[in-house]
Design a protein around this motif. Structure first.
Motif, PDB file in Angstrom:
ATOM      1  N   LYS A 282     -50.911   1.323 -75.892  1.00  0.00           N
ATOM      2  CA  LYS A 282     -51.274   0.288 -75.038  1.00  0.00           C
ATOM      3  C   LYS A 282     -52.674  -0.239 -75.253  1.00  0.00           C
ATOM      4  CE  LYS A 282     -47.697  -0.006 -72.176  1.00  0.00           C
ATOM      5  NZ  LYS A 282     -47.235   1.091 -71.311  1.00  0.00           N
ATOM      6  N   GLU A 359     -41.321  -2.000 -73.816  1.00  0.00           N
ATOM      7  CA  GLU A 359     -42.313  -1.942 -73.019  1.00  0.00           C
ATOM      8  C   GLU A 359     -43.823  -2.567 -73.264  1.00  0.00           C
ATOM      9  OE1 GLU A 359     -42.192   2.432 -71.973  1.00  0.00           O
ATOM     10  OE2 GLU A 359     -44.405   2.278 -71.145  1.00  0.00           O
ATOM     11  N   TRP A 360     -43.977  -2.162 -74.569  1.00  0.00           N
ATOM     12  CA  TRP A 360     -45.324  -2.877 -75.214  1.00  0.00           C
ATOM     13  C   TRP A 360     -45.347  -4.070 -75.078  1.00  0.00           C
ATOM     14  CZ3 TRP A 360     -47.250  -5.524 -79.261  1.00  0.00           C
ATOM     15  CH2 TRP A 360     -48.355  -5.542 -79.639  1.00  0.00           C
ATOM     16  N   GLU A 362     -44.008  -6.274 -73.089  1.00  0.00           N
ATOM     17  CA  GLU A 362     -44.013  -6.575 -71.943  1.00  0.00           C
ATOM     18  C   GLU A 362     -45.487  -6.538 -71.338  1.00  0.00           C
ATOM     19  OE1 GLU A 362     -41.791  -8.681 -70.368  1.00  0.00           O
ATOM     20  OE2 GLU A 362     -42.869  -8.674 -68.683  1.00  0.00           O
ATOM     21  N   TYR A 363     -45.925  -5.526 -71.715  1.00  0.00           N
ATOM     22  CA  TYR A 363     -47.389  -4.997 -71.327  1.00  0.00           C
ATOM     23  C   TYR A 363     -48.390  -6.181 -71.964  1.00  0.00           C
ATOM     24  CZ  TYR A 363     -51.866  -2.697 -70.985  1.00  0.00           C
ATOM     25  OH  TYR A 363     -53.042  -2.324 -70.733  1.00  0.00           O
ATOM     26  N   LYS A 364     -48.169  -6.427 -73.375  1.00  0.00           N
ATOM     27  CA  LYS A 364     -49.076  -7.360 -74.014  1.00  0.00           C
ATOM     28  C   LYS A 364     -49.052  -8.572 -73.950  1.00  0.00           C
ATOM     29  CE  LYS A 364     -51.743  -4.477 -76.321  1.00  0.00           C
ATOM     30  NZ  LYS A 364     -53.150  -4.149 -76.051  1.00  0.00           N
ATOM     31  N   PRO A 366     -46.961 -10.537 -71.079  1.00  0.00           N
ATOM     32  CA  PRO A 366     -46.082 -10.557 -70.006  1.00  0.00           C
ATOM     33  C   PRO A 366     -45.098 -11.827 -69.933  1.00  0.00           C
ATOM     34  CG  PRO A 366     -48.159 -10.122 -69.423  1.00  0.00           C
ATOM     35  CD  PRO A 366     -48.650 -10.524 -70.571  1.00  0.00           C
TER      36      PRO A 366
END
Ligand SMILES: [Fe+2]
Ligand SMILES: [Fe+2]
Lengths: 550, 391
Positions: A282, A359-360, A362-364, A366
């Motif tokens: 992340k 997941e990555w 979505e984290y980076k 949104p």
């Protein structure tokens, strides 16, 4: 060197130049810029006596690392997802490099300053260095990586592939057209000064994270020559700025060069870094974060903006728009999705994304999953042949895009697509800035001013037209994207090398014919074209067709 | 430097992927050679791998053609940038239209792609060779300085070196930049253009070698005039012929003519005449054992490398299976123009033969040797001596 200081040595070699008396050097490259003779110091003071040993020393490190990588079995730890994209990148990059060498003489006659010519000649040979050292790196990959397909055919395939062709402008923009537009503004002021950081610094870092420490060794060595080239460009730019009459051309060329580089480089490198990596920590920087730092802060704020006081008109709007494209309009994601849609017309394998990747993202970024998640799940589902077609021919809520006539990346941010009729042909553009480049900038007059030396956009700029009406099996055979059994495709939408899981010509044969979007568009009536456009710009994101009218 | 680590460092974890050559068997798993060109010899050489087809050709795989053009709409590397022709060039570029497909001609499509640099120069060889040369020169000059070798020079020889050896640096510089660096944008293949760019750097380096040697001499020899070369080149009547030809070489539009005139005509008749038949011969008799090592490095680059690739390049054209006669006629025209120009330059240089105290071999003997060297090169290229040579 001996006792002579570099400064003295450099001062001495200034005595080499002379004013021609009997014959003037041939003038082969025109420009609409004007330059006054001015004493401008070569900023780097490079003398070959020290230059050659310095470069040789760098080479020792590169070739030492290459030997070490092979002895240390580097390829047991290399991520295939990453190295597959190198088949594209290393097929493209040796041509821009050598083209930069070829571009240098465009400046000799037009920039009347012998002191700068010395630096340009050294840049010339630096670029020969870069081109051949990169060809050599690719050769090493071909010899040592599990799947040589695509490396072994790279210089053939990149010339006709739609991704390779996008990258080819990065080379051809250097060597043709108005000499200053090409060899100075496009090449040194924008491509080298702004975008080599992402090419040669950001990308190698990602390579290392994927087990490949050779690419960083080679590209950092390449990058270490870049500061000299940037200084060459800067000195020329200051000379150009000294003449008021050039300001309008500088404004035009910065707009073109900036936008084209953004379209081309961000498409390719953005995809490699975001979709070619297995490193999903992340805290590792996303391409958007790198872009903000290297290009927006370092180049735009620190390099370009201070030039405003010399009269340089900076394309603030296009720079902000590029950021808007990357951050709000998902430019890199749209491109990666498109590259993967067309996997069958390529010469490398594209790994599906997994939950960890989702997941990555979505984290980076949104909101990424809502836009792109379902499509990538379909990509995975359709990756091994099982009675279905490649994803491009399946119903996955994706409308195959039209191609931008200028930058040759398709019109992926659907709402931005514009059309124009040029030379009797209806063309599509990914953005107003690309329409402007073709319709207004690359023309013999610009804003009422004669620009007889400006170049032209030429060529058959979308590959689909060459294969309009062809069967897909014949397309990929004609392009040379078939392995040595004459049957299995080079490209695959997964990394499994089990021949039973790989796509082949039989799978291609049963697809419908390939239709060129541009040919189809030009067969429409004007009313149909307008309706098509109205519909197209309501599509997206993620290539979704426009929702049915309420 | 701080060694304290406060948080766990974030770094990518290496993973065993087994992505090594040979780990699996599948189609193409052993196809480990660049498959888009045919090598000149049986096996593909390292040099070819890093050079061939980097500069594309619409007759090969460049199906969509060049993407950017000059104002006249021409892109890339037009074959018409020289009057010489290689077999196959008169066949039209494959036409592209909706549904045309993208197939080009079979490799090599035309004769230009048959050229290979016999020196096989690329990044690795180029920096190795040139670093060796500058190291060698540095050592020679440094040793001479430490052993006070310059004190052995005849006074007239000091003048000779400051003026005449000094003047030669301008030739190398001008041709390096404005003939050779310029020409490497213009030839039809990457093999040509890389070889020409290496030639360009040899000359620019040799020019700088001479300039920096001149700087050392200014520091070491009390009355040595480090600026005399500028005035000699600009005004000395003996040098104006050389200067006129050097400038004329930069004015040539046809890249092959420029390379031919410089390397095949000018170099043997003027360059080697001055360097080998005068400087190298006269120096030892005048107490100078250093200048020949500096000048010799440049001479060696020309004689052993640059002339070598030049011959390979033009040999193909004068023996071309389709255009040998055409090419010989074009080159014959070049010879008619450049041989007299170079002979005039050579003759105007004659007065400097009498300047050193210890006299070199006679000018006429040197010129005869230069001419016979030149006609030897022509016969290697299957060309005949132009009548102008006997003037
Ligand atoms: Fe470069
Ligand atoms: Fe575009």
């Amino acid at each position: 060197m001996t006792r002579q200081s570099v400064a003295m040595a450099h001062e001495k070699i200034q005595e080499l130049a002379w004013e021609p008396l009997y014959h003037t050097p041939v003038s082969q490259y025109g420009t609409d810029y004007t330059f006054q003779k001015a004493k401008k110091k070569d900023p780097l003071k490079q003398v070959l006596r020290s230059y050659f040993p310095m470069q040789e020393e760098k080479d020792h490190r590169v070739y030492g690392a290459a030997d070490g990588a092979i002895r240390g079995n580097m390829f047991r730890q290399v991520q295939e997802r990453w190295l597959e994209w190198q088949k594209l990148f290393l097929s493209i990059i040796p041509l821009p490099e050598i083209s930069a060498a070829r571009a240098m003489p465009l400046l000799f006659n037009n920039v009347p300053n012998p002191e700068l010519h010395n630096g340009q000649a050294i840049q010339m040979i630096d670029e020969v260095r870069h081109s051949t050292i990169q060809q050599n790196l690719k050769r090493l990959y071909m010899n040592n990586y599990i799947d040589p397909a695509g490396f072994n055919s790279s210089l053939r395939n990149f010339q006709n592939d739609y991704c390779g062709t996008i990258g080819r402008q990065f080379a051809e923009g250097f060597i043709t057209g108005d000499a200053i537009t090409a060899a100075s503004i496009y090449l040194t002021i924008v491509a080298e000064t702004a975008f080599t950081n992402t090419l040669f610094v950001a990308m190698p870092a990602e390579a290392a994270a994927n087990g490949d420490y050779l690419l960083p060794t080679v590209f950092h060595s390449v990058q270490s020559d870049e500061s000299r080239h940037i200084s060459n460009g800067y000195a020329t730019l200051l000379m150009a700025l000294a003449d008021e009459g050039n300001h309008q051309l500088l404004e035009r060329d910065l707009r073109y060069a900036w936008w084209n580089n953004h379209r081309v480089v961000d498409a390719a490198i953005g995809t490699f870094i975001e979709y070619g990596t297995k490193d999903r920590r992340k805290d590792r920087e996303s391409y958007a974060e790198m872009w903000r730092r290297w290009i927006y802060d370092d180049y735009y704020r620190s390099y370009l903006v201070p030039l405003e006081k010399y009269g340089l008109v900076i394309p603030h709007d296009l720079i902000e728009e590029s950021w808007n494209q990357i951050w709000n309009k998902g430019y890199v994601h749209e491109v990666a999705q498109f590259f993967a849609t067309g996997w069958l017309a390529n010469y490398w394998r594209i790994d599906p994304m997994t939950d960890k990747d989702f997941e990555w993202f979505e984290y980076k970024y949104p909101g990424w999953y809502d836009k792109y998640g379902a499509w990538w799940e379909n990509y995975s589902r359709l990756s091994t042949p099982n009675g279905h077609h490649p994803i491009v021919a399946e119903d996955v809520d994706y409308q195959y895009p039209h191609r931008c006539w200028t930058c040759m990346v398709p019109c992926l941010v659907r709402e931005d697509m514009v059309m124009a009729e040029v030379d009797g042909q209806m063309r599509t553009y990914c953005h107003e800035a690309c329409r402007w480049t073709d319709v207004e900038a690359f023309r013999p007059t610009y804003q009422g001013r004669e620009t007889p030396n400006m170049g032209q956009l030429i060529g058959k700029r979308e590959w689909e037209t060459l294969y309009h009406g062809w069967n897909w099996a014949d397309v990929v055979s004609d392009m040379g994207y078939v392995r040595d059994d004459g049957f299995t495709l080079v490209a695959q939408p997964h990394l499994n090398l089990d021949p039973k899981k790989m796509w082949n010509l039989d799978h291609m044969r049963r697809m419908g014919p390939l239709l060129s979007p541009n040919v189809v568009l030009n067969e429409m009536t004007p009313e149909e074209q307008q309706a098509f456009h109205a519909d197209y710009i309501r599509g997206g994101p993620a290539g979704r067709p426009a929702p049915a009218e309420a | 430097m701080t060694t304290e680590v406060t948080a766990e460092r974030s770094s990518p974890k290496p993973e065993f992927t087994d992505a090594e050559a040979g780990a699996k068997v599948f189609p193409d798993s052993t196809a480990r050679r660049y498959n888009y060109y045919t090598p000149a010899k049986r096996k593909q050489s390292h040099y070819e791998d890093v050079t061939v087809e980097v500069q594309p050709d619409p007759r090969h795989y460049l199906a969509q053609g060049w993407l950017y053009g000059f104002a006249d709409g021409r892109g890339g590397y037009p074959l018409t940038w020289t009057a010489l022709k290689a077999w196959g060039v008169d066949r039209a570029e494959p036409e592209r239209y909706p549904g045309s497909g993208g197939k080009g001609y079979e490799w090599p499509a035309h004769g230009w792609h048959e050229f290979r640099d016999p020196n096989e120069e690329w990044e690795l060889t180029f920096y190795r060779n040139n670093s060796n040369v500058v190291r060698q020169i540095n050592q020679n000059v440094e040793t001479a300085r430490q052993t006070k070798a310059f004190e052995q020079w005849n006074p007239n020889w000091v003048t000779f070196v400051e003026r005449n050896v000094g003047a030669w640096m301008h030739v190398e510089h001008g041709l390096g930049l404005y003939v050779f660096a310029n020409a490497q944008r213009r030839a039809p293949t990457n093999m040509h253009n890389n070889a020409i760019s290496v030639n360009s750097m040899h000359r620019i380096r040799f020019a700088q070698d001479l300039a920096l040697y001149n700087l050392t001499l200014s520091e070491e020899i009390p009355d040595f005039d480090g600026k005399a070369h500028v005035e000699t080149w600009a005004e000395d009547p003996a040098w104006q012929g050389v200067r006129r030809v050097a400038e004329q070489l930069t004015a040539v539009d046809d890249w092959a003519e420029a390379v031919f005139a410089a390397n095949v005509v000018f170099e043997p008749l003027v360059g080697e005449l001055f360097r080998s038949q005068l400087v190298q011969q006269a120096a030892p008799g005048n107490g100078d054992f250093v200048t020949p090592t500096v000048v010799g490095a440049g001479e060696f680059d020309y004689a052993s490398r640059d002339l070598r690739y030049t011959k390979a390049m033009f040999e193909l054209l004068t023996n071309d299976k389709e255009f040998a006669d055409h090419n010989k006629a074009v080159i014959g025209g070049w010879l008619e123009e450049w041989v007299p120009r170079c002979l005039v330059a050579a003759r105007e240089l004659q007065p400097i033969w009498s300047q050193p105290d210890a006299k070199p071999p006679r000018f006429e003997d040197g010129l005869d040797r230069a001419k016979s060297r030149f006609s030897g090169i022509l016969s290697d290229l299957d060309l005949t001596d132009p009548k102008e040579l006997t003037q």
